[in-house]
Design a protein around this motif. Structure first.
Motif, PDB file in Angstrom:
ATOM      1  N   UNK A 160       5.522  19.372   6.083  1.00  0.00           N
ATOM      2  CA  UNK A 160       4.292  18.598   5.855  1.00  0.00           C
ATOM      3  C   UNK A 160       4.101  18.396   4.360  1.00  0.00           C
ATOM      4  N   UNK A 161       3.359  17.352   4.025  1.00  0.00           N
ATOM      5  CA  UNK A 161       3.128  16.990   2.631  1.00  0.00           C
ATOM      6  C   UNK A 161       3.963  15.778   2.251  1.00  0.00           C
ATOM      7  N   UNK A 162       3.800  15.332   1.024  1.00  0.00           N
ATOM      8  CA  UNK A 162       4.551  14.180   0.523  1.00  0.00           C
ATOM      9  C   UNK A 162       5.440  14.621  -0.628  1.00  0.00           C
ATOM     10  N   UNK A 163       6.631  14.024  -0.732  1.00  0.00           N
ATOM     11  CA  UNK A 163       7.620  14.408  -1.737  1.00  0.00           C
ATOM     12  C   UNK A 163       7.331  13.855  -3.130  1.00  0.00           C
ATOM     13  N   UNK A 164       6.485  12.866  -3.242  1.00  0.00           N
ATOM     14  CA  UNK A 164       6.219  12.283  -4.562  1.00  0.00           C
ATOM     15  C   UNK A 164       4.811  11.718  -4.598  1.00  0.00           C
ATOM     16  N   UNK A 165       4.338  11.489  -5.808  1.00  0.00           N
ATOM     17  CA  UNK A 165       2.995  10.947  -5.970  1.00  0.00           C
ATOM     18  C   UNK A 165       2.747  10.528  -7.403  1.00  0.00           C
ATOM     19  N   UNK A 166       1.500  10.121  -7.645  1.00  0.00           N
ATOM     20  CA  UNK A 166       1.100   9.656  -8.972  1.00  0.00           C
ATOM     21  C   UNK A 166      -0.360  10.013  -9.188  1.00  0.00           C
ATOM     22  N   UNK A 167      -0.667  10.458 -10.395  1.00  0.00           N
ATOM     23  CA  UNK A 167      -2.040  10.805 -10.739  1.00  0.00           C
ATOM     24  C   UNK A 167      -2.809   9.560 -11.162  1.00  0.00           C
ATOM     25  N   UNK A 168      -4.086   9.735 -11.406  1.00  0.00           N
ATOM     26  CA  UNK A 168      -4.881   8.663 -11.991  1.00  0.00           C
ATOM     27  C   UNK A 168      -4.685   8.668 -13.509  1.00  0.00           C
ATOM     28  N   UNK A 169      -5.173   7.636 -14.180  1.00  0.00           N
ATOM     29  CA  UNK A 169      -5.105   7.550 -15.644  1.00  0.00           C
ATOM     30  C   UNK A 169      -6.315   8.274 -16.221  1.00  0.00           C
ATOM     31  N   UNK A 170      -6.074   9.112 -17.228  1.00  0.00           N
ATOM     32  CA  UNK A 170      -7.171   9.765 -17.942  1.00  0.00           C
ATOM     33  C   UNK A 170      -7.051   9.424 -19.416  1.00  0.00           C
TER      34      UNK A 170
END
Length: 175
Positions: free
Chosen positions: A37-47
């Motif tokens: 379960x879960x995802x292998x990749x992602x992206x954060x928001x811009x800060x």
């Protein structure tokens, strides 16, 4: 099969020359590992922090793996990018770190780097943006080709990861 549950977050980043930062991340494992379960990749928001402050993302990571052995233990690969006022994105650094192999909560600091390229590419990066990027993402964590690259140090990405290990003794997997 033995199980590993990774719960945590990408807290943020410091030490980058640009502001308006975001992070692309992914996790790599060996062939004996199966993502339950879960995802292998992602992206954060811009800060966009104040000058000298940490860019905070607090991006969650929640992964559950089953494995037949320790070979190919999970490792996180990171790419930190900046975004200018026109919405153009520019690579600020690559980095990777191994997921800790002991249960409990761990604070990790992942150092980053970026390819420099030729003096023309460096000049173009300064005035137009962009800059050299890796053709193959696995170069980030494989030392075979990385030693030939001319690189510049980037900033540091802070992570907090908690690990739960299950059935390692039952299946004869020793940590």
């Amino acid at each position: 099969m033995a199980e590993v549950h990774v719960i945590g977050q990408i807290i943020g980043a410091t030490g980058f020359s640009e502001s308006s930062l975001f992070c692309k991340w992914g996790i790599h494992t060996g062939a004996a590992w199966k993502l339950l379960s879960g995802v292998r990749e992602g992206q954060t928001q811009v800060d966009t922090p104040q000058v000298g402050d940490m860019a905070y993302w607090s991006h969650p990571i929640d992964l559950h793996f089953a494995t037949k052995g320790l070979q190919g233990w999970p490792r996180l690969h990171l790419q930190v990018w900046s975004q200018d006022s026109f919405g153009r994105c520019q690579l600020e650094g690559y980095g990777f770190c191994h997921v800790p192999s002991s249960p409990g909560t761990h604070q990790l600091d992942c150092s980053t780097w970026r390819p420099l390229g030729s003096w023309r590419e460096q000049l173009a990066r300064a005035f137009v943006g962009g800059g050299p990027q890796l053709l193959h993402a696995d170069t980030i964590y494989s030392g075979a080709d990385r030693y030939r690259l001319h690189t510049a140090a980037g900033g540091t990405v802070r992570l907090e990861l908690s690990l739960l290990l299950r059935h390692f003794d039952r299946y004869g997997v020793e940590c």
